[in-house]
Design an enzyme around this catalytic site. Structure first.
Site, PDB file in Angstrom:
ATOM      1  N   ILE A 295       0.863  -1.163  -0.049  1.00 31.71           N
ATOM      2  CA  ILE A 295       0.018  -0.129  -0.026  1.00 31.71           C
ATOM      3  C   ILE A 295       0.978   1.301   0.077  1.00 31.71           C
ATOM      4  CG2 ILE A 295      -1.951  -1.136   1.087  1.00 31.71           C
ATOM      5  CD1 ILE A 295      -0.752   0.224   3.698  1.00 31.71           C
TER       6      ILE A 295
ATOM      7  N   LYS B 220      13.720  -0.114  10.556  1.00 32.82           N
ATOM      8  CA  LYS B 220      13.146  -1.358  10.095  1.00 32.82           C
ATOM      9  C   LYS B 220      13.407  -2.323  10.916  1.00 32.82           C
ATOM     10  CE  LYS B 220      10.380  -3.540   6.869  1.00 32.82           C
ATOM     11  NZ  LYS B 220       9.021  -3.300   6.026  1.00 32.82           N
TER      12      LYS B 220
ATOM     13  N   PHE C  68      -0.246   9.869  -6.969  1.00 41.49           N
ATOM     14  CA  PHE C  68       0.395   8.572  -7.714  1.00 41.49           C
ATOM     15  C   PHE C  68       1.557   9.051  -8.238  1.00 41.49           C
ATOM     16  CE2 PHE C  68       0.999   6.228 -11.643  1.00 41.49           C
ATOM     17  CZ  PHE C  68       1.355   4.805 -11.176  1.00 41.49           C
TER      18      PHE C  68
END
Length: 212
Positions: free
Chosen positions: A13, A32, A188
């Site tokens: 996503i 991360k 986008f």
């Protein structure tokens, strides 16, 4: 450092792109803790190539697993058990180099990290403020509201939504239905390069600072 956890409504996503933008906007550190799959490079490496500021420090993954699968499955392949306690201790040991550290999760909030615990449990353990990422696709309204309800049930501290991709007119409805504000929308692009990340960071910086 204040932990800002980037999670969202599922896999694919745009959490890594949003993590890069938030990291750049706050000139934060990036971490991360669980990377599953790195044949095409790690998320840390991808973000590192797109950060323009000189303050961000990139911290090493606590679990770097080869198989691109759910973390608990990838860990089993290497006879490893992901421990939230180990991740929490690693977080405490991070040097306090910046005001914020952006922590990117794996998949959605109910991605399993081991046989008993999920990403949402890690967020709670780290007492992190959450930025939720939602992307426009058929079914994303349902997934977004379910994610918000789960966060409320666990009493997570959610700063708000960042919407990714081309939204129609329902990002404001998701914000209203969920009770969490919209911090902005990332349009986008076929080329999410360093210039794009920097541009979006400038746009979102004020909203992020106010929410955090």
């Amino acid at each position: 450092m204040h932990p800002v956890f980037i999670s969202g409504i599922g896999t694919g996503i745009g959490k890594t792109l949003v993590s890069a933008i938030v990291t750049e906007a706050l000139q934060a550190d990036y971490w991360k803790p669980v990377q599953a799959g790195f044949d095409d490079g790690t998320d840390t490496g991808w973000i590192q190539e797109r950060i323009s500021n000189s303050k961000t420090i990139f911290h090493k993954e606590e679990y770097k697993l080869a198989l691109p699968a759910s973390p608990h499955i990838a860990a089993k392949e290497e006879n490893v058990r992901i421990s939230l306690d180990v991740i929490a201790e690693a977080y405490k040991a991070l040097p306090a180099t910046n005001e914020y550290v952006v922590i990117e999760g794996a998949g959605g909030i109910f991605v399993p990290l081991n046989e008993d615990e999920f990403v949402i449990d890690l967020i709670a353990k780290l007492r992190a403020k959450v930025v939720l990422v939602s992307r426009n696709y058929l079914g994303s309204i349902n997934h977004s509201i379910l994610t918000a309800e789960a966060c409320k049930a666990r009493n997570l501290d959610v700063a708000g939504w960042i919407f990714n991709d081309q939204y129609m007119h329902y990002e404001n409805e998701i914000a209203r239905w969920s009770g969490y504000p919209s911090l902005g929308s990332v349009p986008f692009t076929e080329n999410p390069d360093k210039a794009f990340v920097q541009q979006q960071a400038v746009i979102l910086r004020s909203a992020l600072q106010n929410a955090l």
